[in-house]
Scaffold this motif. Structure first.
Motif, short mmCIF file in Angstrom:
data_model
loop_
_atom_site.label_atom_id
_atom_site.label_comp_id
_atom_site.label_asym_id
_atom_site.label_seq_id
_atom_site.Cartn_x
_atom_site.Cartn_y
_atom_site.Cartn_z
N GLU A 43 -2.35 -13.32 -17.36
CA GLU A 43 -3.72 -13.17 -17.85
C GLU A 43 -4.25 -14.56 -18.21
O GLU A 43 -3.53 -15.39 -18.76
N PRO A 44 -5.52 -14.85 -17.92
CA PRO A 44 -6.06 -16.20 -18.11
C PRO A 44 -6.01 -16.72 -19.55
O PRO A 44 -5.88 -17.91 -19.79
N ARG A 45 -6.16 -15.84 -20.53
CA ARG A 45 -6.12 -16.20 -21.94
C ARG A 45 -7.11 -17.31 -22.30
O ARG A 45 -6.79 -18.27 -23.00
N HIS A 68 -15.05 -16.99 -27.07
CA HIS A 68 -16.27 -17.45 -27.73
C HIS A 68 -16.79 -18.76 -27.13
O HIS A 68 -17.83 -19.25 -27.55
N MET A 69 -16.06 -19.33 -26.17
CA MET A 69 -16.48 -20.57 -25.52
C MET A 69 -16.87 -20.29 -24.08
O MET A 69 -16.31 -19.40 -23.43
N ASP A 70 -17.82 -21.08 -23.56
CA ASP A 70 -18.11 -20.98 -22.14
C ASP A 70 -17.03 -21.75 -21.37
O ASP A 70 -16.09 -22.32 -21.97
N VAL A 71 -17.14 -21.76 -20.06
CA VAL A 71 -16.12 -22.41 -19.23
C VAL A 71 -16.03 -23.89 -19.56
O VAL A 71 -14.93 -24.46 -19.68
N ARG A 72 -17.17 -24.53 -19.75
CA ARG A 72 -17.18 -25.96 -20.09
C ARG A 72 -16.40 -26.20 -21.39
O ARG A 72 -15.61 -27.14 -21.50
N LEU A 75 -11.10 -26.94 -7.85
CA LEU A 75 -10.97 -25.51 -8.09
C LEU A 75 -12.27 -24.74 -7.82
O LEU A 75 -12.30 -23.52 -7.97
N GLY A 76 -13.33 -25.45 -7.46
CA GLY A 76 -14.59 -24.79 -7.12
C GLY A 76 -15.20 -24.01 -8.26
O GLY A 76 -15.70 -22.89 -8.07
N ILE A 77 -15.19 -24.59 -9.48
CA ILE A 77 -15.69 -23.86 -10.64
C ILE A 77 -16.92 -24.52 -11.27
O ILE A 77 -17.31 -24.18 -12.38
N ARG A 101 -19.52 -17.40 -19.89
CA ARG A 101 -18.45 -17.00 -20.81
C ARG A 101 -17.36 -16.28 -20.01
O ARG A 101 -17.63 -15.71 -18.94
N PRO A 102 -16.12 -16.26 -20.51
CA PRO A 102 -15.03 -15.58 -19.81
C PRO A 102 -15.34 -14.13 -19.44
O PRO A 102 -14.89 -13.65 -18.39
N ALA A 103 -16.10 -13.43 -20.29
CA ALA A 103 -16.41 -12.03 -20.00
C ALA A 103 -17.27 -11.88 -18.75
O ALA A 103 -17.33 -10.78 -18.17
N ASP A 104 -17.93 -12.94 -18.33
CA ASP A 104 -18.79 -12.90 -17.15
C ASP A 104 -18.11 -13.40 -15.89
O ASP A 104 -18.77 -13.59 -14.86
N LEU A 105 -16.80 -13.63 -15.95
CA LEU A 105 -16.05 -14.13 -14.80
C LEU A 105 -15.25 -13.02 -14.14
O LEU A 105 -14.79 -12.09 -14.81
N SER A 106 -15.06 -13.13 -12.84
CA SER A 106 -14.13 -12.22 -12.16
C SER A 106 -12.71 -12.65 -12.50
O SER A 106 -12.48 -13.75 -13.05
N GLY A 107 -11.74 -11.81 -12.15
CA GLY A 107 -10.35 -12.16 -12.44
C GLY A 107 -9.92 -13.44 -11.76
O GLY A 107 -9.24 -14.28 -12.36
N GLY A 108 -10.33 -13.62 -10.50
CA GLY A 108 -9.97 -14.83 -9.78
C GLY A 108 -10.64 -16.06 -10.36
O GLY A 108 -10.03 -17.14 -10.46
#
Length: 347
Positions: A77-79, A83-87, A106-108, A115-122
């Protein structure tokens, strides 16, 4: 160079694993319960093993506390910090490093404000890998990072893991029970069974060894062939050149001249004493039999040499006897083009 020795008594399970591996991606492979995760937890310092010796490069790290070992750990799991965005997640571990090259690799870049909740699993797993890389680790541990993803997400992230292998210049210890992942990523293969190391060696060598097939799984056994893309043809086929001759596969997503790794499963290889004629299969390679191993049932695992490459073929004992298969036998290996799935061709 990575040097690992771990011994630990879990009560009903004894872990006694030792191996050395050169730079690159070292894959710990084995069935569930083989001890793979216990090894990486001990390497990371999360398991206080009864006995341990862990050397990364020239640095022995097992006497050091977890935070001083310089190890980046990516779990199933990404863990990520929710509460933080990807940056923010990337900045947390940056340790003064320029995030630009890792973000690009990594193409991100387009995900930085999410936010992590808005990301797909990959996507989330790519961010987790980026965060680990930005901590400037001596070693990157990837503990079955694709296990929680569906097949589509796995296909999405595997090319990025290949980029990490080829460009990040960080040794990787990768845990998996997927032969397809090992074939795509591994430089070195460490086969574990019941807490012990069964074999260690180059992935191309071990995957084609009939003696290791029971650990890999008879149905998943297959060899790796290195080939060069010669030409993409108008009928949708790609012509490859390997040491044993020409290979024709459905379109391969690589430029002409590029080197690729092709996994050919043992169940998709047929053997013939004479050069076959009038058949639909396009791939016919002259081979010499180098080893065979009887299975527990009616099958035989056969290793043949085609040029400088080794292939595996799974045949019945009846066929092996009728064809007179033994060491030194010469004949032909036949592989249908469509039998090699696109996921079995990688850079």
């Amino acid at each position: 160079m990575l040097e690992v020795l771990i011994r630990h008594d879990f009560g009903g399970f004894q872990l006694d694993a030792a191996f050395e591996a050169p730079a690159g991606v070292t894959c710990l492979f084995g069935r569930s319960g083989a001890g793979k995760t216990s090894v990486v937890r001990a390497v990371a310092g999360l398991l206080n093993a009864d006995e341990a010796r862990i050397v990364i490069g020239r640095q022995r790290v097992d006497p050091l506390p977890v935070h001083r070992r310089g190890i980046g750990y990516v779990f199933q799991e990404p863990r990520l910090f929710p509460h933080m965005d990807v940056r923010g997640n990337l900045s947390y571990a940056r340790a003064g490093a320029d995030a630009g090259p890792v973000v690009e690799m990594l193409g991100i870049g387009h995900l930085l404000d999410r936010r992590p909740a808005d990301l797909s699993g990959g996507e989330a797993q790519r961010v987790a890998i980026g965060r680990a890389l930005l901590s400037k680790p001596r070693l990157l541990l990837l503990d079955e990072p694709l296990a929680a993803l569906d097949e589509a997400r796995k296909a999405e992230i595997l090319p990025y893991l290949e980029r990490v292998r080829d460009a990040a210049r960080v040794p990787v210890l990768y845990v998996s029970h997927s032969v397809a992942e090992v074939a795509r990523l591994a430089t070195t293969l460490v086969a574990l069974e019941q807490g012990r190391v069964v074999r260690v060696g180059p992935a191309t060598e071990l995957l084609s060894d009939p003696d290791i097939a029971p650990v890999i799984g008879i149905r998943d056994a297959g060899a790796l062939v290195t080939a060069r893309v010669v030409r993409h043809h108008d009928d949708g086929l790609t012509e490859l050149a390997c040491s044993g001759g020409a290979l024709w596969l459905p379109h391969v997503a690589a430029d002409e001249g590029a080197q690729v790794r092709v996994r050919i499963e043992a169940q998709d290889v047929m053997l013939s004493r004479a050069l076959p004629e009038g058949i639909s299969a396009l791939n016919v390679l002259p081979v010499r039999l180098s080893a065979l191993r009887d299975g527990d049932g009616p099958g035989v695992m056969v290793q043949v040499v085609a040029g400088d490459d080794r292939l595996l073929a799974r045949v019945t004992q009846r066929s092996a006897k009728a064809m007179g298969l033994s060491e030194g036998w010469c004949g032909y290996a036949v592989v249908k083009s469509v039998a090699v799935a696109s996921g079995n061709v990688s850079r």
